[in-house]
Scaffold this active site. Structure first.
Site, PDB file in Angstrom:
ATOM      1  N   GLU A 118      -4.543   5.000 -85.446  1.00 15.18           N
ATOM      2  CA  GLU A 118      -3.147   5.253 -85.850  1.00 15.18           C
ATOM      3  C   GLU A 118      -2.494   3.975 -86.351  1.00 15.18           C
ATOM      4  OE1 GLU A 118      -0.807   7.871 -83.462  1.00 15.18           O
ATOM      5  OE2 GLU A 118      -2.555   8.622 -82.394  1.00 15.18           O
ATOM      6  N   ASN A 146      -1.636  15.226 -80.009  1.00 12.42           N
ATOM      7  CA  ASN A 146      -1.601  14.203 -78.958  1.00 12.42           C
ATOM      8  C   ASN A 146      -2.314  14.734 -77.727  1.00 12.42           C
ATOM      9  OD1 ASN A 146      -0.202  12.388 -80.471  1.00 12.42           O
ATOM     10  ND2 ASN A 146       1.799  13.032 -79.731  1.00 12.42           N
ATOM     11  N   GLY A 147      -3.183  13.904 -77.147  1.00  8.48           N
ATOM     12  CA  GLY A 147      -3.901  14.336 -75.952  1.00  8.48           C
ATOM     13  C   GLY A 147      -5.168  15.117 -76.259  1.00  8.48           C
ATOM     14  N   SER A 148      -5.574  15.181 -77.526  1.00 10.38           N
ATOM     15  CA  SER A 148      -6.770  15.958 -77.873  1.00 10.38           C
ATOM     16  C   SER A 148      -8.061  15.171 -77.642  1.00 10.38           C
ATOM     17  CB  SER A 148      -6.697  16.428 -79.326  1.00 10.38           C
ATOM     18  OG  SER A 148      -6.611  15.315 -80.185  1.00 10.38           O
ATOM     19  N   GLY A 149      -7.937  13.860 -77.383  1.00 11.88           N
ATOM     20  CA  GLY A 149      -9.130  13.065 -77.084  1.00 11.88           C
ATOM     21  C   GLY A 149      -9.505  12.063 -78.167  1.00 11.88           C
ATOM     22  N   LYS A 150      -8.676  11.905 -79.183  1.00 17.41           N
ATOM     23  CA  LYS A 150      -9.000  11.031 -80.317  1.00 17.41           C
ATOM     24  C   LYS A 150      -9.221   9.579 -79.878  1.00 17.41           C
ATOM     25  CE  LYS A 150      -5.170  11.694 -82.644  1.00 17.41           C
ATOM     26  NZ  LYS A 150      -4.335  12.471 -81.727  1.00 17.41           N
TER      27      LYS A 150
END
Lengths: 281, 278
Positions: free
Chosen positions: B165, B41-45
């Site tokens: 998602e 989460n928060g990796s930029g996906k």
């Protein structure tokens, strides 16, 4: 007990049909069954959000029937803490501390004691202390879910009821949350009722399983008993834990397991003597 | 084949944010490819997905989709080529009935009525929801809702579908239902699929996986390449494949195991070899 939705109207529909069962103090009970099998309807009877159309539900020493007055249910609702699906949708206060303290205050705890509880519960759900003064809406989805759970734990319920508590979380978040419930169960003897579609969680954490289908309780047993019959599970549209699936593939090849393993640790232990016990290393 | 998406040196920073959300991201996607994008989460996906259809405008670098370079002039043409299925099935309905909902996007684009009716019917049939055309979307199961959302997208004849998602809030049956529909449509309509996911089964069906970490591409590889990270995958935003968990448990018990990723079947074969040479 039985429960009919909209009883006495032309829209009446069966929710629960003639279910009898006991959930013991200190147990970790998983309720499984495919969508629409009655799992969530059963849950709502555990703190009298729904009352049985016929039969009785006994929580501690309180007996709930169709006739039960809504007025005297507060002590019961404090006793049974419900964590609904996507519980973060129920947050509403300006700060995390106030949100967690809301429940206990509602049940008569002073503001000061309720805020002290909030402090303790934030740590228990694995959130840093500095979230207490933040707005719950500035947190990530996973953190918001933890705040909602802390709010339920702050009421110090005797039974914690969880309706798919990890739905929508990422795998690391799911794992952390299930470990947190496991710790509450093991270290504080917390009674847990878990509704889930995750068969791995049932195998890893529960000691008792209820299987629901079409509003009926069709089987109860330990996870080992429930998962020992893959054909029966398949006929009831239920899956196997991943270890049990793997064990089936290994059995088909010629390996032997007794009893059938449920976790990868058990499977690895039973495999060891059959593959030379690490002598190849 | 050719590339349907080309991203070069893409950078993006949210307004007032201190850190870049995407840093020097470059990759190509071939027409008809299924590409999974994973990361914690928060990796930029999701930021990356929003940069692909112009919901966010790149700070620097270029995004080419279906032969067009993304800009203010091309953004509407590009959006017509890219459909996104979001995470929460309840947040994407506007119509009173399933058929109205599928028609909504077409009405917006001014598709003539006859053509619209034809496309709605055809799209609902493709996702197996014809029988539900006159139902209220609110009354459907999660998997059915996502199928309706997909019908709304394919009615607009996109070249690319992004799954953001889109199976994460569904039960296992609903997840299978949605992935099954996507797999069929991908072949029938020669679609390119980008799936942003934490689900190991969804990542496993991809041709390639992009691993994002703190806004940078950490690695691009086949599922086998990526799954060989074993127990580290949890930190990288994916579940650990079961075979890797068992492998790890056996290594801890002193059994020598191959370093490369083995799926369940190959792990069973490998263990049987050990058994036979005892």
């Amino acid at each position: 007990m039985s429960f009919t939705y909209q009883a006495g109207t032309p829209f009446a529909g069966d929710g629960i049909k003639d279910v009898s069962g006991t959930i013991h103090d200190g147990s970790y009970t998983a309720i499984i069954g495919h969508t629409g099998s009655g799992k969530s309807t059963i849950l709502q009877h555990l703190n009298a959000l729904l009352k049985p159309t016929s039969g009785t539900v006994t929580i501690g020493d309180k007996v709930i029937t169709n006739e039960t007055n809504n007025k005297n249910l507060k002590p019961l609702r404090q006793k049974v803490g419900m964590v609904f699906q996507f519980a973060e949708n129920q947050l509403f206060e300006q700060t995390v501390a106030k949100d967690i303290a809301f429940g206990p205050q509602n049940f008569g705890v002073s503001e000061k004691d309720a805020l002290a509880l909030a402090d303790k519960m934030v740590a228990m759900v694995g959130l840093p202390h500095d979230v207490l003064e933040k707005s719950p809406f500035d947190l990530s989805g996973g953190q918001m879910r933890r705040v909602a759970i802390a709010g339920v734990l702050a009421m110090q319920p005797e039974v914690l009821v969880l309706d798919e508590p990890t739905a929508g979380l990422d795998p690391a978040g799911r794992h952390e949350m299930m470990t947190m419930f496991e710790r509450l169960h093991r270290e504080q003897g917390q009674t847990i009722v878990l509704v889930t579609h995750q068969m791995d969680d049932v195998a890893d954490y529960a000691d008792t399983v209820w299987v629901m289908a079409e509003g009926r309780l069709i089987k109860t047993g330990t996870p080992r008993e429930i998962f020992s019959d893959p054909a029966w599970l398949k006929a009831n549209q239920l899956g196997l834990p991943k270890t049990a699936q793997m064990a089936q593939q290994l059995i088909a090849k010629g390996f032997h397991f007794d009893p059938r393993p449920l976790t990868e640790t058990e499977l690895a232990d039973q495999l060891l003597p059959q593959i030379g016990g690490g002598q190849h290393g | 084949m050719g590339n349907v998406i080309r991203v070069q040196h893409l950078n993006y920073t949210y307004p007032e944010a201190k850190h870049q959300a995407l840093t020097d991201v470059s990759f190509d996607v071939a027409k008809g490819e299924w590409l999974a994008i994973i990361g914690h989460n928060g990796s930029g996906k999701s930021t990356l997905a929003k940069n692909l259809n112009g919901l966010l405008a790149p700070e620097s670098g270029t995004v080419e989709v279906a032969g067009m370079t993304l800009s203010e002039e091309t953004v509407w043409d590009i959006r017509a080529k890219v459909g996104i299925v979001f995470q929460n099935p309840d947040n994407q309905f506007v119509g009173a009935t399933v058929a109205d909902d599928v028609a909504f996007g077409l009405e917006n684009r001014g598709v003539p009525r006859d053509e619209m009716v034809k496309r709605v019917d055809e799209s609902l049939e493709r996702v197996g929801m014809t029988a539900f055309a006159d139902r209220e979307p609110a009354r459907l199961s999660g998997g059915q809702k996502q199928r309706v959302a997909i019908a709304g997208i394919i009615a607009q004849r996109p070249e690319i579908i992004i799954l953001d998602e889109s199976t994460s809030m569904l039960d296992p049956a609903g997840r299978q239902e949605v992935l099954g529909v996507i797999r069929e449509l991908k072949d029938e309509l020669n679609l390119t699929v980008l799936s942003i996911t934490h689900d190991i089964d969804e990542a496993a069906v991809a041709h390639r996986i992009i691993l994002l970490n703190d806004g940078k591409i950490n690695e691009i590889g086949t599922p086998s390449d990526i799954f060989a990270h074993g127990t580290d995958l949890l930190r990288l935003g994916l579940d650990v494949p079961y075979s890797e968990k068992l492998k790890d448990a056996l290594i801890q018990r002193g059994v020598a195991m191959p370093k490369a990723y083995l799926d369940n079947e190959r792990l069973v074969d490998y263990l049987w070899t050990l058994h036979s040479t005892m």
